[in-house]
Design an enzyme around this catalytic site. Structure first.
Site, PDB file in Angstrom:
ATOM      1  N   GLU A 109     -56.538-101.844  91.073  1.00  0.00           N
ATOM      2  CA  GLU A 109     -57.340-102.142  89.873  1.00  0.00           C
ATOM      3  C   GLU A 109     -56.628-101.644  88.617  1.00  0.00           C
ATOM      4  OE1 GLU A 109     -60.939-100.341  91.588  1.00  0.00           O
ATOM      5  OE2 GLU A 109     -61.948-102.239  91.115  1.00  0.00           O
ATOM      6  N   GLU A 129     -61.636-101.465  99.945  1.00  0.00           N
ATOM      7  CA  GLU A 129     -62.929-100.764  99.820  1.00  0.00           C
ATOM      8  C   GLU A 129     -63.945-101.135 100.898  1.00  0.00           C
ATOM      9  OE1 GLU A 129     -61.206-102.101  97.369  1.00  0.00           O
ATOM     10  OE2 GLU A 129     -61.187-100.753  95.643  1.00  0.00           O
TER      11      GLU A 129
END
Ligand code: NAI
Length: 707
Positions: A109, A129
């Protein structure tokens, strides 16, 4: 600037180095340091561009997983990484992210907020995740589709698998592969783009597609997730978030992501999956066997018995590049065993999981033999002959005579005492149980069974070897059935009782599959062979307590020759493709047998009760095992059930699940079952104690495994 982030200059290029060993996690202080550095880049007139790079062996490998737990502590949460990422994207000068090692989760990210990304050839990027029951929480689901396209982003965010740098280049996640020195290459790249308009990822839309183009892939991603990750919530949330990127402006998409992230974060599933993440590491720690315990190298191994288990175990060694002798009683049994191994490898080649060359190499490492001649050279033997004490003793006496001093003598027994086997050798300290699960070359679990005399060095060696073999090893004590099968007994007992009390075979299996088990308990019996348990029960009949209820149907099915899949009939009937077909005859027979035995029948038994009866039976036995010290910690039991018995990872394992339900509630239900069904449901003292004290299994720990 703090010492987690360094700011230096390579002439006109600022170098921002993230230095938070071991994996440059985004722990508190790191985002602040990066923000300060970006501000400096903006303010410094001599700086034309910036490179962000990780110190040591990797870029940012992810968020700090321990921080997730703190986020749910009730304190109001800030905006997370989002403002920092916007500020990087808004930097007036181009920011080049230089990736080596792994850029996972928050790391990717962060990288996507740069204007450009370059990577070393062996780098990997990903949004894993979902493996922790979460979704990317810092605009990963919004920026990734803008770089990689919707289809790839759906896959990466919902499956969690990383991709290589080459693939990342192909899909536009990175802009260039750098050969040689990464920082030099990144700085050169930065100079090339200096002065050119730098594009903000969040403003890109050329890969977002149209609603018409996206509908199909989004739906098929959902279908895939429901099928391949049955019961897991996070993959579906990740898909919803990526979908938001396709039909909402960036800021609104981020808000949707945030809401979904929060739902996942506060869910029992993510707590369970984080428990599993740490659990896999925790089981390697054994309080009375320190890390510096000497271990022996295992360069050559041998397996005795080339049946179902022995063949698989030989493959496990060969797959880890360890040459292995495979011994059978005669040439024909040996040929059969080797043929099965060859068939297994060939099917991997067919499915593209292995190359022909790899298959040949591995087969070349397996040396078939009918004698013990070369056993003197091996560092470890795993015995996997028929389950019978007389035969096992004979084999171990033979091994004791031939094997070199120090060689580990392991047995794959699933029911016999390691100490009794060890009693026939002059060196009981090298005898240990290595209990593989079937199919041994596939199942990840390895129960390492500690005998009374097993030396710490031998245990440490087997624990370390298991990693090389690609297994997750759990140390257990030498009780009947060890940990996994000892608990599985009461679990399957209850499944059978439920059928005898009126539930249909399919209803019992369905309830547990819906709970999340990979297979129902009765189907599992058919798969393993009902005759296995039948034979064991016949052998141990003298241990049965008179007057205590025991299942009746399975023995009778066996008497009828219904052994399960191998005879195309057991609890179910099976067609030639081993597909289960419900068999009304079984229902009728069980009803008749039950009536004869005076067992009260009910019209229907609710799925919730089926689950409680079976799962709390696991938990109650698990509590006894824990109290008696045959498992070190509840997490050890959980890892056994997840990796060997198909217990759903998103429930964390049976003991974690019980903690989640609340031990008071579990205990009360067990007491009700005790009232209704008698002494088999006597609550384990530890369960009672923890329930009364409002405590959890997770807090309970023993100092050493009872041998
Ligand atoms: P199997 O019956 O498939 O294979 C046993 C093999 O050992 C036979 O091929 C037999 O010819 C061979 N054998 C017998 N005496 C021998 C000797 N003196 N030297 C060399 N080979 C000899 O049995 P399976 O299922 O592989 O079980 C082996 C062991 O693994 C047993 O102790 C069993 O309890 C245990 N186990 C079995 C599991 C399963 O799912 N089948 C799971 C975990 C453990």
């Amino acid at each position: 600037m703090n010492n987690l982030v360094q700011y230096t200059k390579d002439n006109d290029v600022a170098v921002i180095t993230i230095d938070n060993p071991p994996v440059n996690a985004l722990s508190p202080g790191v985002p602040e340091g990066i923000a300060e550095a970006i501000a400096k880049v903006n303010d410094d007139p001599d700086v034309k561009a910036a490179v962000v790079i990780g110190a040591g062996r990797t870029f940012v490998a992810g968020a700090d997983i321990r921080e997730f737990g703190k986020l749910t502590s009730g304190k109001p949460r800030g905006a997370g990484l989002l403002p920092l990422l916007l500020s990087i994207e808004d930097c007036k000068k181009p920011v080049v992210m230089a990736i080596h090692g792994t850029a996972f989760g928050g790391g990717l990210e962060l990288a996507m907020a740069g204007h450009y990304r370059v990577a070393a050839a062996d780098a990997q990027v990903g949004q894993p995740e979902v493996k922790l029951g979460l979704i990317p929480g810092a605009a990963g689901t919004q920026r990734l589709p803008r770089l990689a396209g919707v289809v790839k982003a759906l896959e990466m965010c919902s499956e969690g698998k990383p991709i290589s740098a080459a693939e990342a280049l192909k899909f536009g996640v990175i802009d260039r592969l750098v050969e040689g020195d990464l920082l030099k290459g990144a700085a050169a790249f930065a100079r090339e783009v200096t002065g050119k308009p730098a594009r903000k990822t969040r403003e890109r839309s050329e890969k977002l597609g149209t609603a018409g183009q996206n509908a199909g892939p989004i739906e098929s991603a959902r279908e895939n997730a429901r099928r391949k990750q049955r019961g897991f919530q996070a993959p579906l949330a990740a898909i919803d978030a990526v979908e938001a990127a396709t039909n909402l402006p960036f800021e609104e998409g981020c808000r949707v992501e945030r809401k979904l992230f929060d739902e996942c974060l506060f869910s029992d599933q993510s707590k369970a999956l984080i428990h599993v993440f740490f659990g896999e590491r925790a089981v390697a720690k054994i309080p009375d066997i320190p890390k510096d315990t000497p271990v022996f190298p295992i360069r050559r191994a041998a397996v005795v018995g080339a049946g179902t288990m022995g063949g698989g175990i030989a493959m496990v060694f060969a797959n880890a590049d360890i040459p292995v002798l495979l011994k059978e009683v005669d040439q024909s049994a040996l040929d059969q065993g080797v043929a099965k191994i060859r068939k297994n490898y060939a099917s991997s080649v067919e499915r593209g999981r292995l190359t022909q060359k790899e298959m040949d190499e591995r087969l070349g490492l397996i040396i078939p033999t009918t004698g013990y001649d070369k056993f003197g050279e091996v560092d470890m033997v795993v015995e996997a002959v028929f389950e019978g004490m007389v035969l096992k003793k004979q084999v171990f006496q033979e091994l004791d005579r031939i094997c070199k001093p120090g060689a580990i003598l392991a047995t794959n027994t699933s029911t016999l005492s390691i100490d009794t086997i060890a009693s026939v050798v002059a060196r009981p300290d090298v005898v240990i149980g290595t209990h593989f699960f079937s199919p041994a070359n596939v199942m990840r679990l390895l129960e390492i069974v500690r005998g009374k005399e097993t030396s710490k060095e031998v245990i440490a060696t087997c624990m370390q070897l298991s990693r090389k073999l690609g297994k997750i090893a759990v140390l257990v004590g030498n009780c009947r059935g060890f940990v996994g099968n000892r608990m599985f007994g009461p679990y399957r007992r209850e499944a059978q009782f439920l059928v005898e009390e009126g539930a249909s075979v399919e209803a019992v299996d369905r309830a547990l599959v819906e709970f999340g088990m990979a297979m129902g308990p009765l189907s599992t019996g058919d798969l393993a062979g009902l005759d296995v348990g039948w034979r064991i029960r016949k052998e141990y009949r003298d241990l049965e307590k008179p007057g205590v209820r025991k299942p009746i149907a399975e023995d009778r099915l066996c008497e009828m020759g219904r052994f399960g899949q191998k005879t195309q009939a057991g609890w179910y009937r099976y067609d030639e493709n081993r597909r289960a077909i419900p068999d009304p005859e079984v229902g009728a027979l069980v009803r008749k047998w039950s009536a004869e035995a005076g067992i009260a029948q009910r019209e229907q038994i609710a799925a919730a009760e089926i689950v409680e009866r079976c799962v709390y039976a696991l938990v109650n036995e698990g509590a006894r095992i824990l109290e008696e010290g045959y498992a070190l910690r509840a997490v050890d039991i959980d890892m056994i059930y997840l990796n060997g018995y198909g217990f759903p990872a998103y429930r964390g394992g049976p003991m974690w699940y019980a903690d989640t339900v609340g031990l008071k509630k579990v205990y009360e239900r067990v007491c009700e079952f005790r009232e209704a069904h008698g002494e088999l449901w006597e609550p384990a003292p530890l369960l009672k104690q923890l329930a009364v004290n409002h405590d959890t299994f997770a807090h309970f720990q023993k100092d050493a495994v009872t041998a």
